[in-house]
Every structure is written in structure tokens, then in C-alpha cells.
Write a protein that holds these residues in place. Structure first.
Motif, PDB file in Angstrom:
ATOM      1  N   THR A 122     108.177 -25.556   5.964  1.00  0.00           N
ATOM      2  CA  THR A 122     108.303 -24.358   5.129  1.00  0.00           C
ATOM      3  C   THR A 122     109.320 -24.618   4.028  1.00  0.00           C
ATOM      4  O   THR A 122     110.367 -25.234   4.260  1.00  0.00           O
ATOM      5  N   LEU A 123     109.010 -24.137   2.822  1.00  0.00           N
ATOM      6  CA  LEU A 123     109.938 -24.197   1.694  1.00  0.00           C
ATOM      7  C   LEU A 123     110.600 -22.842   1.544  1.00  0.00           C
ATOM      8  O   LEU A 123     109.916 -21.813   1.447  1.00  0.00           O
ATOM      9  N   ASN A 124     111.929 -22.823   1.501  1.00  0.00           N
ATOM     10  CA  ASN A 124     112.671 -21.574   1.394  1.00  0.00           C
ATOM     11  C   ASN A 124     113.695 -21.674   0.260  1.00  0.00           C
ATOM     12  O   ASN A 124     114.343 -22.715   0.083  1.00  0.00           O
ATOM     13  N   LEU A 125     113.831 -20.613  -0.510  1.00  0.00           N
ATOM     14  CA  LEU A 125     114.777 -20.579  -1.626  1.00  0.00           C
ATOM     15  C   LEU A 125     114.543 -21.761  -2.564  1.00  0.00           C
ATOM     16  O   LEU A 125     113.394 -22.020  -2.928  1.00  0.00           O
ATOM     17  N   ASN A 126     115.590 -22.506  -2.936  1.00  0.00           N
ATOM     18  CA  ASN A 126     115.456 -23.549  -3.951  1.00  0.00           C
ATOM     19  C   ASN A 126     115.532 -24.943  -3.350  1.00  0.00           C
ATOM     20  O   ASN A 126     116.390 -25.239  -2.509  1.00  0.00           O
ATOM     21  N   LEU A 127     114.623 -25.807  -3.831  1.00  0.00           N
ATOM     22  CA  LEU A 127     114.677 -27.227  -3.521  1.00  0.00           C
ATOM     23  C   LEU A 127     114.786 -27.970  -4.842  1.00  0.00           C
ATOM     24  O   LEU A 127     113.914 -27.848  -5.702  1.00  0.00           O
ATOM     25  N   THR A 128     115.855 -28.749  -5.018  1.00  0.00           N
ATOM     26  CA  THR A 128     116.082 -29.474  -6.266  1.00  0.00           C
ATOM     27  C   THR A 128     115.777 -30.951  -6.072  1.00  0.00           C
ATOM     28  O   THR A 128     116.273 -31.572  -5.125  1.00  0.00           O
ATOM     29  N   LEU A 129     114.965 -31.500  -6.979  1.00  0.00           N
ATOM     30  CA  LEU A 129     114.620 -32.926  -6.947  1.00  0.00           C
ATOM     31  C   LEU A 129     115.341 -33.604  -8.106  1.00  0.00           C
ATOM     32  O   LEU A 129     115.117 -33.280  -9.268  1.00  0.00           O
ATOM     33  N   ASP A 130     116.207 -34.555  -7.754  1.00  0.00           N
ATOM     34  CA  ASP A 130     117.086 -35.220  -8.722  1.00  0.00           C
ATOM     35  C   ASP A 130     116.514 -36.596  -9.060  1.00  0.00           C
ATOM     36  O   ASP A 130     116.504 -37.505  -8.222  1.00  0.00           O
ATOM     37  N   GLY A 131     116.052 -36.752 -10.311  1.00  0.00           N
ATOM     38  CA  GLY A 131     115.495 -38.029 -10.736  1.00  0.00           C
ATOM     39  C   GLY A 131     116.523 -39.099 -10.989  1.00  0.00           C
ATOM     40  O   GLY A 131     116.156 -40.255 -11.252  1.00  0.00           O
ATOM     41  N   GLN A 132     117.820 -38.743 -10.970  1.00  0.00           N
ATOM     42  CA  GLN A 132     118.920 -39.694 -11.153  1.00  0.00           C
ATOM     43  C   GLN A 132     118.771 -40.506 -12.441  1.00  0.00           C
ATOM     44  O   GLN A 132     119.082 -41.685 -12.502  1.00  0.00           O
ATOM     45  N   GLY A 133     118.262 -39.831 -13.478  1.00  0.00           N
ATOM     46  CA  GLY A 133     118.148 -40.476 -14.784  1.00  0.00           C
ATOM     47  C   GLY A 133     116.936 -41.370 -14.953  1.00  0.00           C
ATOM     48  O   GLY A 133     116.770 -41.983 -16.005  1.00  0.00           O
ATOM     49  N   ASP A 134     116.078 -41.447 -13.955  1.00  0.00           N
ATOM     50  CA  ASP A 134     114.901 -42.320 -14.016  1.00  0.00           C
ATOM     51  C   ASP A 134     113.641 -41.466 -14.178  1.00  0.00           C
ATOM     52  O   ASP A 134     113.218 -40.789 -13.233  1.00  0.00           O
ATOM     53  N   PRO A 135     112.987 -41.487 -15.367  1.00  0.00           N
ATOM     54  CA  PRO A 135     111.781 -40.669 -15.565  1.00  0.00           C
ATOM     55  C   PRO A 135     110.607 -41.140 -14.720  1.00  0.00           C
ATOM     56  O   PRO A 135     109.603 -40.434 -14.596  1.00  0.00           O
ATOM     57  N   ILE A 158     115.616 -32.019 -11.948  1.00  0.00           N
ATOM     58  CA  ILE A 158     116.786 -32.312 -12.770  1.00  0.00           C
ATOM     59  C   ILE A 158     116.886 -33.814 -13.014  1.00  0.00           C
ATOM     60  O   ILE A 158     116.276 -34.625 -12.315  1.00  0.00           O
ATOM     61  N   ASN A 159     117.658 -34.173 -14.033  1.00  0.00           N
ATOM     62  CA  ASN A 159     118.010 -35.572 -14.318  1.00  0.00           C
ATOM     63  C   ASN A 159     116.794 -36.486 -14.438  1.00  0.00           C
ATOM     64  O   ASN A 159     116.735 -37.568 -13.869  1.00  0.00           O
ATOM     65  N   GLY A 160     115.811 -36.020 -15.211  1.00  0.00           N
ATOM     66  CA  GLY A 160     114.659 -36.862 -15.506  1.00  0.00           C
ATOM     67  C   GLY A 160     113.504 -36.752 -14.558  1.00  0.00           C
ATOM     68  O   GLY A 160     112.442 -37.355 -14.801  1.00  0.00           O
ATOM     69  N   ALA A 161     113.638 -36.034 -13.456  1.00  0.00           N
ATOM     70  CA  ALA A 161     112.508 -35.878 -12.533  1.00  0.00           C
ATOM     71  C   ALA A 161     111.374 -35.149 -13.243  1.00  0.00           C
ATOM     72  O   ALA A 161     111.601 -34.223 -14.026  1.00  0.00           O
ATOM     73  N   MET A 162     110.130 -35.586 -12.969  1.00  0.00           N
ATOM     74  CA  MET A 162     108.964 -35.021 -13.629  1.00  0.00           C
ATOM     75  C   MET A 162     107.937 -34.590 -12.591  1.00  0.00           C
ATOM     76  O   MET A 162     107.726 -35.273 -11.576  1.00  0.00           O
TER      77      MET A 162
END
Length: 538
Positions: A122-135, A158-162
Motif C-alpha cells: 500500500t502507498l500512503n501519503l508521500n513517497l519521494t524518489l531521489d534520482g541523485q542527479g542522474d536523469p 526529485i534530483n533528476g528522477a523521471m
């Protein structure tokens, strides 16, 4: 297990996190926003969808206009089903490097890699995916059971994640509650997918075998990751039509109320009446002249180009046009009279040169307060409407682009209409009333009058008027006017007299003119210096 092998295994597992997070081969799946290889695809409510929609075994029902192709049981859907199975198998074979708890989100931030949940999740509230500057960072979620998202849950990048590099492989029902924002391609294996009211999906909803149902959602295929850059078709060469805001190739152009115009106004057959020259930032052509003849010829060139331009996407429901539909740079076709209600969004995807062409095989009418809204760099000068028939734009509408009607009258008789562009018809009357044509794309070469020409207008006097058998045209000595001539037209727009103005005062013999109203134009080197009305009272 020896200590050496334990360390070696730990080393390999840690490095697999970087090695195995590879995007699957999507093939033609990349073009689809909703698809089932074996199952129905259905919609309720008004959904805005960008991308192809279809099923290889079943039917697609309940959809209005979709910014993409509808493929049910055809060659395209057959290929998509094959490509979807390949993508699913590659995701299933990815070796996981992370094993999170079944409850995802709750403010967590994750780095690129392959994540495995053995059962339901289950997904709840916010899940952030951090690309760490790599597109090119890839996120793969392998869900071993059903997957659900609680109301309002969001996946953030965030940070380049697509979104094009995010994948959800689910072995069970996918149920996304209302108001969620999902990102990535969701592939449900042998199970259904449900998206509910006010959900946003930047990605795809795909099932190997199961129904896909949506209800009032915004869903669009993600850009990037090798997806084509949309520029739309080449724009037509406007020629002299670029100088005009309102024009008919053959038909009266009339106005009532206070209408402001940026650009020339005229017709090549008939009269242009009712406009206040002080409110026209351009040349007002009350009668046909050389400029209107050029415009009429160039307008046919523009129309012919737009008419034969191959279309990319057919919008299947002309009576449901607008309704918050989002379009991207393409050539669109509607095969019938079109009713435009509410709002239309034109999304240039960040490209200010992107072109939109909308071909309508029938008349076009709008509701009150209809709006064409330009987003993400779209510009009115790059929007073209080719319409086979009449055009009626109702009260307080905001319309963007160049309208080219073929053999149809144009009616903008309702107050408060704003046109950011131009309105043309190859043949038909144009009627306006208390509207504003505010095109900002009139070329600098179309400047109405130079300083000298403006002085010449003020320095030219026609007297007497009304007249009996003659009138005189006097040009002040200090006015800069060369190669000037006067042209006189009857009420039908036919030229009945033409005379060079070689001296400061020219006697214009008018005894051959029948009593009535005439119109004159004084020109010099193809520039209109003065226009007006003549009244013969013989």
C-alpha cells in the motif's frame, strides 16, 4: 558459510543495486497510456488522456476525445501485447537490491534501484524518489500481490528522477484511490487496474490480462527516456495574410459596437463597414484594393496547405470538443460539425516553436466562456484552425490561433470575445461586435503608416463632399507623397474610377458617376494613405 564467502556475497548484493536497475525494453508500449492485452478498457466521467488507448482482446468504451489513437483488436494492439509481455518478463527478472516494508510512502525517500515487496503493498501519503542527479536513474518496484494507494497519496520525483524511468510490476489488483498522484508505468499481471476521480498518472496503466478502468482522471505518457520530441507539423507560409487580423476573400466584413483590432481589416469582394479607424491598429480597407487582392490569393495558399496536411490523430467525438481536453503538438482531425465547450489546453511541452493544426470537417461553434488555454510554451501564432463551414464564437470566449474558414460565415457578434490571432474566411461574411482581436504576431513590415504617410493622411483634403459633377483632391505642399493615385469604388466593391494625383490640387470629374455612395482610396507606392466615402448627389 565461511566469512570470506559471506563478505563476497554482501559485496555482490551491494553492487547489484547499481547494476540491475535497468529499464525494460518497452517497444510500442511507450505510445500507450492505457492498455490491456486481454480485457476491457473503460472510462466514466470526463478524463483527460494523452497517449494511445486500447485492448488486444476486448473493447474500449466510455471515452470522449483522447489525445492519441484508439486501438482495439488491430495490428497496433497485437504488437503492443507482444511488447508488453517482454517488458513484464524483464521487470520480473530484475534482481532486487532493496526489501522495504509493505507500507510504502509515509514521507520516505528512496534512491534508484530494484525494490521487492513479497506480498500486497500500500502507498500512503508521500513517497519521494531521489534520482541523485542522474536523469537515467531507474526505479523498479516488484509487488508480489495487490497494490493500492490511499486517498491523496503521491509519488514525488526529485534530483533528476523521471517518471519514464519508474516501473511498478504488480502481481494482483491495482487500486488507486481518489486524488492520488502516481508516476511511472504500472504493469499488472493477470489483474485489473482501477484509477479513480481526480487521480493523476504521469506514466501508463497496463495489464497483461485484466480490465483497466478510469473515472475522471488526468493521465499522460511521460516524456524523456528516448520518447520523441513533439514539434508538430510545419506552419503554413502566411504571406500577406500575416498583416490581417480580420479578412474575407469574398463577403462583407461588418462590425457593431466597440471593437479593437491589432492588424489590417478588409475584404476582397464587398465592403468593410462599422469599424472605428481609431481602434484599428492597422490598415482599414473599406473597399477592395491591391492589398486585399494579395491577401485573398495568399489565403487560398494557406487554406490549401492546411487542407491537405496529413493528420496524426483523429478526435472521434466532434460534439464533445473542449471539455478540458489537453492536446500536444500534432495535426488533429475532427470529421464533422464541432461543438467547443468549456476549455481546451494546448501543451507545447516546453517547445515555444511547437505547432498545432486542428482540421474540422464541418462548422465550429463555441459555448459561452469557452477558452483556448496555452500552456508550457505554446504560442497563439503557432496554432491553426482549418474549418469547413461557418464559425460562431459566443460571449466572453477566449480564442487563440489563426482561424481559416472555407466557404463559411464567421460570426463573433457577442460581447467580450478576445481573439489572440486572426480570423479569415475564403468566402463568407464576417460579423463582429464588441470584441478584441489582439494578435501580437503582426510582422513589423505591416506597420500601418510611417510618420510621413501619417502626415500625408492629415494633409490630404477631398472637397466638396457630397458633390455634384466634380470634387477636388488637395495635397498640402509640405506633405511627402510620391506616385499617388486615387481609386474610386461603388457599393459592390467594383472600381469605377482611377486617376493619378500629379499636382497639389487635382480636379476629379465625377459627372459620369450615378447618384449614390462611393468609396475612395488614395495610395502611393502600394501604401494606403487615406480612405473615405464619397457621396454623389447629381
Amino acid at each position: 558459510m565461511s566469512k570470506f564467502y559471506a563478505i563476497a556475497l554482501l559485496f555482490l548484493l551491494c553492487n547489484f543495486r547499481d547494476v540491475i536497475a535497468q529499464a525494460p525494453t518497452m517497444g510500442t508500449v511507450i505510445n500507450y497510456v492505457l492498455f490491456s492485452a486481454n480485457g476491457s478498457v473503460s472510462n466514466s466521467g470526463i478524463s483527460q488522456l494523452t497517449g494511445n488507448v486500447g485492448t488486444n482482446n476486448g473493447s474500449s468504451t466510455g471515452f470522449g476525445n483522447v489525445n492519441g489513437n484508439m486501438d482495439d483488436g488491430n495490428a497496433a494492439s497485437s504488437q503492443c501485447a507482444v511488447d508488453l509481455l517482454i517488458a513484464y518478463n524483464q521487470l520480473a527478472a530484475a534482481i532486487p537490491g532493496f526489501f522495504p516494508a509493505p507500507l510504502l510512502g509515509n514521507g520516505d525517500t528512496l534512491v534508484p534501484g530494484v525494490y521487492s515487496v513479497m506480498g500486497a503493498s500500500t502507498l500512503n501519503l508521500n513517497l519521494t524518489l531521489d534520482g541523485q542527479g542522474d536523469p537515467n536513474a531507474v526505479f523498479i518496484f516488484q509487488i508480489g500481490g495487490s497494490f493500492s494507494a490511499n486517498p491523496g497519496a503521491k509519488v514525488k520525483l526529485i534530483n533528476g528522477a523521471m517518471a519514464c524511468n519508474v516501473f511498478w510490476k504488480v502481481e494482483g489488483l491495482v487500486s488507486i484511490a481518489a486524488g492520488c498522484t502516481m508516476r511511472g508505468s504500472i504493469i499488472a499481471n493477470n489483474s485489473a487496474i482501477e484509477l479513480n476521480a481526480n487521480d493523476t498518472l504521469e506514466g501508463r496503466a497496463l495489464s497483461t490480462a485484466g480490465a483497466v478502468t478510469v473515472d475522471g482522471v488526468l493521465a499522460y505518457t511521460p516524456i524523456g527516456c528516448g520518447s520523441p520530441t513533439l514539434t508538430g507539423p510545419n506552419a503554413p507560409a502566411l504571406g500577406s495574410t500575416a498583416c490581417y487580423a480580420i479578412f474575407s476573400g469574398s463577403g462583407a466584413v461588418t462590425n457593431g459596437g466597440v471593437t479593437t483590432v491589432n492588424g489590417d481589416v478588409g475584404t476582397n469582394v464587398g465592403l468593410t463597414t462599422g469599424f472605428d479607424s481609431l481602434l484599428v491598429n492597422g490598415i482599414l480597407h473599406p473597399i477592395p484594393d491591391g492589398s486585399t487582392a494579395n491577401c485573398a490569393a495568399d489565403l487560398l495558399v494557406v487554406y490549401n496547405y492546411l487542407n491537405i496536411l496529413p493528420y496524426d490523430i483523429e478526435l472521434l467525438y466532434p460534439a464533445q470538443f473542449g471539455r478540458n481536453l489537453v492536446l500536444t503538438p500534432h495535426t488533429y482531425f475532427l470529421n464533422g460539425a464541432t461543438t467547443f465547450t468549456d476549455s481546451l489546453y494546448l501543451n507545447a511541452l516546453g517547445n515555444p516553436d511547437a505547432t498545432f493544426v486542428i482540421q474540422i470537417n464541418g462548422a465550429l461553434s463555441t459555448s459561452t466562456y469557452a477558452k483556448v488555454l496555452l500552456i508550457n510554451g505554446a504560442q497563439a501564432k503557432n496554432v491553426y484552425w482549418k474549418i469547413e463551414g461557418a464559425v460562431e464564437i459566443l460571449d466572453y470566449s477566449i480564442f487563440c490561433g489563426t482561424i481559416v474558414a472555407n466557404n463559411g460565415a464567421v460570426s463573433i457578434l457577442n460581447p467580450g470575445v478576445v481573439l489572440d490571432g486572426r480570423v479569415f474566411t475564403t468566402s463568407g461574411a464576417v460579423n463582429t461586435n464588441a470584441m478584441a482581436a489582439v494578435s501580437t504576431d503582426i510582422p513589423g513590415t505591416c506597420t500601418p503608416l510611417s510618420v510621413d504617410e501619417a502626415n500625408a493622411d492629415a494633409a490630404i483634403v477631398v472637397f466638396p463632399n457630397p458633390f455634384h459633377t466634380s470634387t477636388t483632391i488637395t495635397i498640402r505642399q509640405d506633405a511627402v507623397v510620391a506616385n499617388a493615385e486615387v481609386r474610386v469604388y461603388n457599393a459592390l466593391g467594383a472600381m469605377v474610377m482611377r486617376s493619378a494625383l500629379l499636382d497639389p490640387t487635382t480636379l476629379l470629374a465625377t459627372d459620369r458617376l450615378l447618384p449614390g455612395i462611393y468609396f475612395y482610396t488614395i495610395v502611393a507606392d502600394d501604401h494606403t494613405l487615406k480612405t473615405g466615402r464619397l457621396v454623389s448627389i447629381q
